[in-house]
Write a protein that holds these residues in place. Structure first.
Motif, mmCIF file in Angstrom:
data_model
loop_
_atom_site.group_PDB
_atom_site.id
_atom_site.type_symbol
_atom_site.label_atom_id
_atom_site.label_comp_id
_atom_site.label_asym_id
_atom_site.label_seq_id
_atom_site.Cartn_x
_atom_site.Cartn_y
_atom_site.Cartn_z
ATOM 1 N N LEU A 112 6.455 4.265 -7.663
ATOM 2 C CA LEU A 112 5.844 2.923 -7.131
ATOM 3 C C LEU A 112 6.799 2.125 -6.450
ATOM 4 O O LEU A 112 8.112 2.116 -6.585
ATOM 5 N N CYS A 113 6.345 1.610 -5.274
ATOM 6 C CA CYS A 113 7.306 0.742 -4.698
ATOM 7 C C CYS A 113 6.712 -0.794 -5.045
ATOM 8 O O CYS A 113 5.527 -1.013 -5.224
ATOM 9 N N ALA A 114 7.934 -1.727 -4.593
ATOM 10 C CA ALA A 114 7.349 -2.978 -5.009
ATOM 11 C C ALA A 114 8.108 -3.841 -3.979
ATOM 12 O O ALA A 114 9.566 -3.665 -4.012
ATOM 13 N N ALA A 115 7.557 -4.964 -3.775
ATOM 14 C CA ALA A 115 8.388 -5.896 -2.637
ATOM 15 C C ALA A 115 8.805 -7.305 -3.452
ATOM 16 O O ALA A 115 7.868 -7.677 -4.149
ATOM 17 N N SER A 116 9.914 -7.736 -3.328
ATOM 18 C CA SER A 116 10.179 -8.959 -4.118
ATOM 19 C C SER A 116 10.369 -10.049 -2.965
ATOM 20 O O SER A 116 10.868 -9.967 -1.819
ATOM 21 N N ALA A 117 9.416 -11.358 -3.239
ATOM 22 C CA ALA A 117 9.530 -12.503 -2.277
ATOM 23 C C ALA A 117 11.117 -13.247 -2.451
ATOM 24 O O ALA A 117 11.378 -14.103 -1.965
ATOM 25 N N GLY A 118 11.873 -13.019 -3.570
ATOM 26 C CA GLY A 118 13.073 -13.599 -3.920
ATOM 27 C C GLY A 118 12.672 -15.127 -4.550
ATOM 28 O O GLY A 118 11.972 -15.007 -5.329
ATOM 29 N N GLY A 119 13.617 -15.868 -3.919
ATOM 30 C CA GLY A 119 13.308 -17.217 -4.554
ATOM 31 C C GLY A 119 14.131 -17.308 -6.201
ATOM 32 O O GLY A 119 15.142 -16.722 -6.080
ATOM 33 N N THR A 120 13.672 -18.181 -6.892
ATOM 34 C CA THR A 120 14.149 -18.205 -8.237
ATOM 35 C C THR A 120 14.081 -17.139 -9.071
ATOM 36 O O THR A 120 14.623 -17.135 -10.101
ATOM 37 N N SER A 121 13.103 -16.328 -8.949
ATOM 38 C CA SER A 121 12.650 -15.134 -9.840
ATOM 39 C C SER A 121 12.558 -14.157 -9.011
ATOM 40 O O SER A 121 11.583 -13.588 -8.574
ATOM 41 N N TYR A 122 13.598 -13.066 -8.871
ATOM 42 C CA TYR A 122 13.438 -11.907 -8.145
ATOM 43 C C TYR A 122 12.655 -10.898 -8.636
ATOM 44 O O TYR A 122 12.317 -9.903 -8.084
ATOM 45 N N GLY A 123 12.337 -11.100 -9.979
ATOM 46 C CA GLY A 123 11.476 -9.915 -10.598
ATOM 47 C C GLY A 123 9.840 -10.332 -10.307
ATOM 48 O O GLY A 123 9.129 -9.607 -10.906
ATOM 49 N N LYS A 124 9.617 -11.274 -9.441
ATOM 50 C CA LYS A 124 8.127 -11.398 -9.204
ATOM 51 C C LYS A 124 7.876 -10.219 -8.092
ATOM 52 O O LYS A 124 8.103 -10.770 -6.940
ATOM 53 N N PHE A 136 3.475 -4.870 -6.523
ATOM 54 C CA PHE A 136 3.389 -3.514 -6.554
ATOM 55 C C PHE A 136 2.192 -2.645 -5.585
ATOM 56 O O PHE A 136 1.030 -3.281 -5.233
ATOM 57 N N GLY A 137 2.614 -1.586 -5.253
ATOM 58 C CA GLY A 137 1.564 -0.711 -4.726
ATOM 59 C C GLY A 137 1.014 -0.123 -5.926
ATOM 60 O O GLY A 137 1.351 -0.266 -6.972
ATOM 61 N N GLN A 138 -0.128 0.756 -5.438
ATOM 62 C CA GLN A 138 -0.824 1.707 -6.425
ATOM 63 C C GLN A 138 -0.291 2.810 -6.906
ATOM 64 O O GLN A 138 -0.569 3.306 -7.937
ATOM 65 N N GLY A 139 0.911 3.134 -6.090
ATOM 66 C CA GLY A 139 1.688 4.205 -6.740
ATOM 67 C C GLY A 139 1.323 5.575 -6.132
ATOM 68 O O GLY A 139 0.051 5.881 -5.592
ATOM 69 N N THR A 157 0.892 -1.267 0.093
ATOM 70 C CA THR A 157 -0.017 -0.030 -0.061
ATOM 71 C C THR A 157 0.718 1.178 -0.155
ATOM 72 O O THR A 157 2.124 1.159 0.640
ATOM 73 N N GLN A 158 0.717 2.135 -0.722
ATOM 74 C CA GLN A 158 1.262 3.403 -0.934
ATOM 75 C C GLN A 158 0.311 4.434 -0.572
ATOM 76 O O GLN A 158 -0.947 4.746 -0.843
ATOM 77 N N ILE A 159 0.944 5.658 0.396
ATOM 78 C CA ILE A 159 0.126 6.836 0.718
ATOM 79 C C ILE A 159 1.337 7.876 0.586
ATOM 80 O O ILE A 159 2.529 7.665 1.057
ATOM 81 N N PRO A 160 0.805 9.149 0.265
ATOM 82 C CA PRO A 160 -0.632 9.342 -0.401
ATOM 83 C C PRO A 160 -0.790 8.709 -1.833
ATOM 84 O O PRO A 160 0.053 8.356 -2.566
ATOM 85 N N ALA A 161 -2.053 8.774 -2.294
ATOM 86 C CA ALA A 161 -2.315 8.348 -3.777
ATOM 87 C C ALA A 161 -1.695 9.325 -4.450
ATOM 88 O O ALA A 161 -1.397 9.195 -5.726
ATOM 89 N N ALA A 162 -1.885 10.754 -4.350
ATOM 90 C CA ALA A 162 -1.330 11.846 -4.926
ATOM 91 C C ALA A 162 -0.889 12.833 -3.886
ATOM 92 O O ALA A 162 -1.217 13.129 -2.804
ATOM 93 N N LEU A 163 -0.034 13.759 -4.539
ATOM 94 C CA LEU A 163 0.931 14.687 -3.736
ATOM 95 C C LEU A 163 1.029 15.816 -4.733
ATOM 96 O O LEU A 163 1.810 15.570 -5.995
ATOM 97 N N SER A 164 0.872 17.091 -4.306
ATOM 98 C CA SER A 164 1.244 18.101 -5.346
ATOM 99 C C SER A 164 2.124 19.039 -4.252
ATOM 100 O O SER A 164 1.529 19.696 -3.246
ATOM 101 N N VAL A 165 3.271 19.459 -4.641
ATOM 102 C CA VAL A 165 4.290 20.283 -3.843
ATOM 103 C C VAL A 165 4.795 21.425 -4.645
ATOM 104 O O VAL A 165 4.856 21.236 -5.878
ATOM 105 N N PRO A 166 5.130 22.389 -4.048
ATOM 106 C CA PRO A 166 5.904 23.406 -4.779
ATOM 107 C C PRO A 166 7.279 23.061 -4.918
ATOM 108 O O PRO A 166 7.837 22.335 -3.970
#
Lengths: 114, 112
Positions: A89-101, A104-107, A5-14
């Protein structure tokens, strides 16, 4: 099943402001956690990768931290610029034989206005 | 250096028509290959991954299939598209034992 989960969904800054994007994950048994940038209609660019044994990684104005015990990661952007506007986007990898699995969060949609 | 190519970049297809999206990787051998989908209002979801020629694992039940006829070629297919297949499809690769994953530029699919 891992959930991210990612927070916030949107952010606007100067321009020039320092900001923090948050990411949380439910399963702390991760291999690594990655932060990506996605420009509209484009693929993903890897920004930072934190191994499960690490606490943080830095690249230029970006700093990412990882706290496995609490299931949280943060991306800190210093002195934001209009060119930083994108979806992060943040994404967690469980590792194992394919690290690219990755799970993702919603961004977080970041807009930096001049 | 390694590069990843996806095509077509944009596709508009009628419901019930077939689909073929292709992905190729250059500059490396025996990569792990992945298909992800980003549907409207939803995060990126892993659809298929492959650790070698002819080896395909499906992560979610769906109307799509994947094939890996050559070491560096990954194809996403459907015999009959559904409206719900619309989305942004991303191919990616990494090395076995490696940490960094590389994404293609993506293919926009609109099913009408």
């Amino acid at each position: 099943k891992q959930e991210v989960t990612q927070i916030p969904a949107a952010l606007s800054v100067p321009e020039g402001e320092n900001l923090v994007l948050n990411c949380s994950f439910t399963d702390s048994a991760i291999y690594n956690l990655q932060w990506f940038r996605q420009d509209p209609g484009k693929g993903l660019t890897s920004l930072l990768l934190i191994q499960s044994s690490q606490r943080e990684q830095t690249s230029g104005r970006l700093n990412a931290s990882l706290d496995k015990s609490s299931g949280r990661s943060t991306l800190y952007i210093a002195a934001s610029q209009p060119g930083d506007s994108a979806t992060y986007l943040c994404a967690a990898s469980a590792g194992g034989t394919s690290y690219g699995k990755l799970t993702f969060g919603q961004g977080t949609i970041l807009t930096v206005h001049p | 250096s390694q590069t990843i190519h996806q095509w077509p970049a944009t596709l508009v297809q009628p419901v019930g028509s077939p689909l073929s999206l292709e992905c190729t990787v250059e500059g490396t051998s025996n990569p792990n290959l992945y298909w992800y989908r980003q549907a409207a209002g939803r995060g990126l979801q892993l659809l298929f991954y492959s650790v070698g020629i002819g080896q395909i694992s499906s992560e979610v039940p769906q109307n799509l299939s994947a094939s890996r006829p050559q070491d560096r070629q990954f194809i996403l297919s459907s015999k009959k598209l559904l409206l719900s297949d619309s989305g942004f499809y991303l191919c990616a690769w990494d090395r076995s034992g490696g940490n960094t994953i590389y994404f293609g530029e993506g293919s926009w699919l609109t099913v009408v």
